[in-house]
Design an enzyme around this catalytic site. Structure first.
Site, PDB file in Angstrom:
ATOM      1  CB  ILE A  84      -7.894 -12.360 -12.373  1.00 15.75           C
ATOM      2  CG1 ILE A  84      -8.332 -10.984 -12.904  1.00 15.75           C
ATOM      3  CG2 ILE A  84      -7.747 -12.327 -10.848  1.00 15.75           C
ATOM      4  CD1 ILE A  84      -9.686 -10.506 -12.345  1.00 15.75           C
ATOM      5  CG  HIS A 136      -5.705 -11.553  -6.012  1.00 22.03           C
ATOM      6  ND1 HIS A 136      -5.179 -10.297  -6.182  1.00 22.03           N
ATOM      7  CD2 HIS A 136      -5.444 -11.890  -4.724  1.00 22.03           C
ATOM      8  CE1 HIS A 136      -4.638  -9.881  -5.046  1.00 22.03           C
ATOM      9  NE2 HIS A 136      -4.781 -10.832  -4.137  1.00 22.03           N
ATOM     10  CB  SER A 157       1.133  -0.506  -5.956  1.00 20.00           C
ATOM     11  OG  SER A 157      -0.044  -1.257  -5.623  1.00 20.00           O
ATOM     12  CD  GLN A 211      -0.485  -8.608  -5.994  1.00 20.79           C
ATOM     13  OE1 GLN A 211      -1.134  -8.004  -5.143  1.00 20.79           O
ATOM     14  NE2 GLN A 211       0.603  -8.092  -6.539  1.00 20.79           N
ATOM     15  CB  CYS A 263     -28.675 -26.380 -12.185  1.00 17.43           C
ATOM     16  SG  CYS A 263     -27.739 -25.205 -11.158  1.00 17.43           S
TER      17      CYS A 263
HETATM   18  N1  APR Z   1       6.112  -1.838 -16.066  1.00 19.20           N
HETATM   19  C1  APR Z   1       6.454  -1.729 -14.756  1.00 19.20           C
HETATM   20  N2  APR Z   1       5.595  -1.310 -13.803  1.00 19.20           N
HETATM   21  C2  APR Z   1       4.350  -0.968 -14.194  1.00 19.20           C
HETATM   22  C3  APR Z   1       3.932  -1.036 -15.541  1.00 19.20           C
HETATM   23  C4  APR Z   1       4.878  -1.502 -16.488  1.00 19.20           C
HETATM   24  N3  APR Z   1       4.580  -1.614 -17.799  1.00 19.20           N
HETATM   25  N4  APR Z   1       2.627  -0.632 -15.612  1.00 19.20           N
HETATM   26  C5  APR Z   1       2.255  -0.313 -14.344  1.00 19.20           C
HETATM   27  N5  APR Z   1       3.290  -0.513 -13.507  1.00 19.20           N
HETATM   28  C6  APR Z   1       3.308  -0.372 -12.052  1.00 19.20           C
HETATM   29  C7  APR Z   1       2.541   0.810 -11.517  1.00 19.20           C
HETATM   30  O1  APR Z   1       3.403   1.930 -11.414  1.00 19.20           O
HETATM   31  C8  APR Z   1       2.118   0.289 -10.132  1.00 19.20           C
HETATM   32  O2  APR Z   1       3.135   0.516  -9.161  1.00 19.20           O
HETATM   33  O3  APR Z   1       2.653  -1.532 -11.560  1.00 19.20           O
HETATM   34  C9  APR Z   1       2.012  -1.223 -10.331  1.00 19.20           C
HETATM   35  C10 APR Z   1       0.576  -1.688 -10.420  1.00 19.20           C
HETATM   36  O4  APR Z   1       0.008  -1.511  -9.140  1.00 19.20           O
HETATM   37  P1  APR Z   1      -1.551  -1.705  -8.942  1.00 19.20           P
HETATM   38  O5  APR Z   1      -2.287  -0.991 -10.016  1.00 19.20           O
HETATM   39  O6  APR Z   1      -1.840  -1.385  -7.498  1.00 19.20           O
HETATM   40  O7  APR Z   1      -1.808  -3.259  -9.195  1.00 19.20           O
HETATM   41  P2  APR Z   1      -1.502  -4.437  -8.191  1.00 19.20           P
HETATM   42  O8  APR Z   1      -0.330  -4.135  -7.317  1.00 19.20           O
HETATM   43  O9  APR Z   1      -1.456  -5.679  -8.979  1.00 19.20           O
HETATM   44  O10 APR Z   1      -2.843  -4.469  -7.278  1.00 19.20           O
HETATM   45  C11 APR Z   1      -2.937  -5.542  -6.359  1.00 19.20           C
HETATM   46  O11 APR Z   1      -5.195  -4.865  -5.913  1.00 19.20           O
HETATM   47  O12 APR Z   1      -7.344  -4.310  -6.493  1.00 19.20           O
HETATM   48  C12 APR Z   1      -6.524  -5.336  -6.123  1.00 19.20           C
HETATM   49  O13 APR Z   1      -6.985  -7.530  -6.676  1.00 19.20           O
HETATM   50  C13 APR Z   1      -6.482  -6.350  -7.210  1.00 19.20           C
HETATM   51  O14 APR Z   1      -4.672  -7.846  -7.730  1.00 19.20           O
HETATM   52  C14 APR Z   1      -5.000  -6.473  -7.516  1.00 19.20           C
HETATM   53  C15 APR Z   1      -4.363  -5.955  -6.248  1.00 19.20           C
END
Ligand code: APR
Length: 242
Positions: A105, A121, A191, A103, A152
């Site tokens: 970028i 994404h 998440s 997910q 352009c």
């Molecule tokens: N190791 C393991 N887990 C981690 C670490 C790490 N070093 N750092 C963070 N996390 C976990 C957090 O606890 C959380 O559960 O990774 C997860 C990140 O979740 P989000 O911040 O919600 O990111 P993501 O799931 O990628 O979000 C999905 O939401 O806003 C949109 O487009 C955006 O692609 C993104 C999408």
């Protein structure tokens, strides 16, 4: 090594068609903040919620503000792959991992050497003029001020999926194919709250669904194995990446 780590290590050793599905948590050890952790992007104060700013409507109506936020908060040109990215590239090189579905970028999986990367994404590394379709690099966008403009006269749009925008159907189909044919699905650093991406894991039909995360996720109840901790340390240790 704890029992969960030992089980993960054994399953990876047995794996022949592993698929990895990841999110922003894979890049936090490269100093790119995630979104929903307490120190994540969505917990910082802005005039509007970041999910509002990163929407198609906002991009159309308030492009100056969109690009100010985008340049300040979404671009990390100096970020380097961490042990998680390198471990996944190594598993692919060993013929054990068939695809990384991300997910993110930030392009760090490709920077680490992964070849098959499905970017649900999009990527900040690709930018296209909305009028003539000309391609621009991340560096081009960083050098420009305000709303990036093509020679352009058209506006240049980053190739990232904004809220309200659809995902690339071809990439979605490929991701579903890879997951439905995987002997092991490792889900890490996400998440699992944003759809349709999060729903993809339902296409996995095997009995080796692994969740690697610092915290709990929305799908812990369906995992065959949960490994709690930092994914760079976990995959780096198991795959021998220092
Ligand atoms: N190791 C393991 N887990 C981690 C670490 C790490 N070093 N750092 C963070 N996390 C976990 C957090 O606890 C959380 O559960 O990774 C997860 C990140 O979740 P989000 O911040 O919600 O990111 P993501 O799931 O990628 O979000 C999905 O939401 O806003 C949109 O487009 C955006 O692609 C993104 C999408």
């Amino acid at each position: 090594m704890g029992t969960a780590m030992e089980q993960l290590k054994q399953w990876i050793e047995e794996g022949k068609r592993i698929v990895f599905f990841g999110g922003a948590g894979v890049s936090t050890e490269s100093n790119i903040p995630d979104f929903r952790s307490v120190d994540g992007l969505y917990h910082q104060q802005y005039a509007y919620p970041p999910e509002t700013i990163l929407s198609h409507t906002f991009y159309i109506r308030k492009p100056e503000e969109f690009f100010r936020f985008y340049r300040n908060k979404m671009l990390f040109p100096d970020a380097q792959p961490n042990r998680a990215h390198k471990a996944l590239a190594k598993l692919e090189a060993e013929g054990k991992l068939s695809a990384v579905i991300t997910q993110n970028i930030d392009g760090l999986h490709q920077k680490a050497g992964s070849k098959k990367v499905l970017e649900l994404h999009g990527s900040v590394l690709r930018n296209y003029c909305e009028r003539c379709g000309e391609f621009y690099t991340l560096e081009d966008i960083m050098k420009m001020e305000g709303i990036p403009t093509c020679h352009c006269g058209g506006r240049i749009k980053p190739d990232v999926v904004l809220y309200e925008e659809g995902l690339d159907q071809g990439i979605l189909r490929e991701a579903i194919y890879e997951i439905s044919h995987a002997d092991m699905l490792i889900v890490g650093g996400t998440s699992l709250v944003v759809y349709p991406a999060a729903g993809l894991i339902d296409y996995y039909k095997g009995n080796k669904l692994v969740l690697i995360n610092k915290d709990t996720t929305a799908r812990d109840s369906v995992a065959d194995l949960i490994v709690t901790g930092k994914i760079g340390e976990i995959l780096g240790t198991i795959c021998g990446i220092e």
